[in-house]
Scaffold this motif. Sequence first.
Motif, PDB file in Angstrom:
ATOM      1  N   HIS A 178       0.896  -1.156  -0.128  1.00  0.00           N
ATOM      2  CA  HIS A 178      -0.155   0.015   0.035  1.00  0.00           C
ATOM      3  C   HIS A 178       0.980   1.141   0.038  1.00  0.00           C
ATOM      4  CE1 HIS A 178       0.427   0.674   4.415  1.00  0.00           C
ATOM      5  NE2 HIS A 178       0.279  -0.265   4.682  1.00  0.00           N
ATOM      6  N   ASP A 209       5.971   1.672   6.801  1.00  0.00           N
ATOM      7  CA  ASP A 209       4.608   1.328   6.482  1.00  0.00           C
ATOM      8  C   ASP A 209       3.923   1.920   5.431  1.00  0.00           C
ATOM      9  OD1 ASP A 209       1.949   0.077   7.114  1.00  0.00           O
ATOM     10  OD2 ASP A 209       1.814   0.899   9.196  1.00  0.00           O
ATOM     11  N   GLU A 266      -5.360   0.998   2.427  1.00  0.00           N
ATOM     12  CA  GLU A 266      -5.223  -0.105   3.400  1.00  0.00           C
ATOM     13  C   GLU A 266      -5.390   0.384   4.536  1.00  0.00           C
ATOM     14  OE1 GLU A 266      -3.107  -2.800   5.975  1.00  0.00           O
ATOM     15  OE2 GLU A 266      -2.685  -0.857   5.671  1.00  0.00           O
ATOM     16  N   GLU A 267      -4.959   1.739   4.956  1.00  0.00           N
ATOM     17  CA  GLU A 267      -4.984   2.399   6.270  1.00  0.00           C
ATOM     18  C   GLU A 267      -6.170   2.769   6.574  1.00  0.00           C
ATOM     19  OE1 GLU A 267      -2.564   1.795   8.100  1.00  0.00           O
ATOM     20  OE2 GLU A 267      -0.473   1.989   7.257  1.00  0.00           O
ATOM     21  N   HIS A 324       2.714   3.944  12.579  1.00  0.00           N
ATOM     22  CA  HIS A 324       1.705   4.702  12.962  1.00  0.00           C
ATOM     23  C   HIS A 324       2.093   5.907  13.897  1.00  0.00           C
ATOM     24  CE1 HIS A 324      -1.529   1.516  11.703  1.00  0.00           C
ATOM     25  NE2 HIS A 324      -0.325   1.624  10.811  1.00  0.00           N
TER      26      HIS A 324
HETATM   27 ZN    ZN Z   1      -0.228   0.551   8.620  1.00  0.00          ZN
END
Ligand code: ZN
Length: 481
Positions: free
Chosen positions: A104, A137, A170-171, A445
């Motif tokens: 992602h 991420d 995705e998040e 995050h």
């Molecule tokens: Zn994530």
Amino acid sequence: MTGVEGQDGSRTLQERSWKLEIDAYVEAHHEEMFQDLAAWCAIPTVSSQSEHRDDVRRGAQFALDALRARGCGHGELVETTGHPVVHARFGEDPARPTVLVYGHYDVQPEDPVDEWTSPPFVPTLRNSALYARGAVDDKGQVWAHLAAFESLMASGGCPVNLIFFLEGEEEIGSPHFHEAVAARKNELQCDVAVISDTTMTDPDHPAICTHLRGIVALECHVTGPSADLHSGEFGGIVANPAEALARILAALKDPDTGHVLVPGFYDDIPPLTERERHALAEVPFDEEAMREHAGVDTFVGDPQYSLVERLWAQPTLEINGVTAGYQGEGSKTIIPKHASAKITCRLVPNQDPMTIGRRVADFCESLAPEGVRVKATVQSGGNPVVAPLDSPYVQATADALEDVYHAKPSFIREGGSIPPADLLQTALGIPVILVGFGIQEENYHAPNEHFHETSFMQAVRVIARMMHAFSTIPRTERSKP
Ligand code: ZN
Ligand code: BES
């Protein structure tokens, strides 16, 4: 060991030469690769915030252009009701396996921004790591796949057909990913999917992830009087929604064990077998380092399960946010008219997100104290993931990891969720390999997210080896799950 071995155990010259070429290429070009990644991380692809909608599209276009420039002949953005999916392809040779890379390009919001040492969208190299939102991420791990493709193309060619399918939501729970999969189902036919969006237990020990938890998200709304009321005039005779919400939330879990008290919450879960418990106990896991990283005095939870079991193999219920009443400076004497909470549950195999979500919602509503109305709604969900262990692609991945790290990979589970992994396995009937290169300390995050340069380079080398190893799996063994 990967590849053909001679009688004395040495690898063939041919194998040695492509490996040397790839490793030399990575060594010579890793700075440019990392610079390109930094340029991608500078684009604030925050999928949850509508103000960033154009940035998200720019981030998708950046990846698409990079894939085309590296030799993906077919490439375009697949439009959905939400953010686009990047779809690019290299190779059409029916004799070779087709590998789908999912990842992602969207990122989490950057707040709290004043806790970042360098600004989240001004990628900065520090302590041999790239600091930026999305560095690990998942842009950095996706970029390792791009860089591996580039390295292969520069070292004799890419030995497999490759599909990149990169999501921009995705998040936020992948609400429209299924649209892109349905629209491209024919073009996505493949033998295996690879996802690099998970972690290793530490930077020197590679890991293959076999289970991810699923997730369901809910909101619980409590309403009382028709407007905020003076707490002196009405206090004592009108039920307070903030207090009612606190009672409901407190009743959801056993305060000592964290056991979720929602009826039926655990009904569908088969108990862990002795073998599974043994396998989890084998995973090298530094509890003390984790506790320090979390900045807490002690861990909590059900003592009948080990820490790793609680994290990876048990479901949870977490309150993610609570809103009620006056939040401004000073005090304000009111009974608020409304209170609400955001809740998510992490789920384990066999738990159906919508069923569990409904059970939690019904329980919240059943707990409504007198004088208020409670409405709980299930917002979204994603299935847990069980990746196969018996696929030849798993062995090929393990060999590639061992070849680069000189250590056998651990087979781990993860507490986080990647709902598209199950969707791809189910929709395409293929095994998914979860091979991640992040580590928890890289602040997923959180402020100061980063990705180590050595992790990136190792990832590139592993992925290139995986593609070579995949290409040698005989057609008859390219089993479906
Ligand atoms: Zn994530
Ligand atoms: N990369 C993570 C998933 C992850 C994190 C796996 C840590 C293993 C260890 C992914 O980007 C993520 O954050 N997923 C969300 C999904 C949710 C929004 C549906 C998650 O787990 O919260």
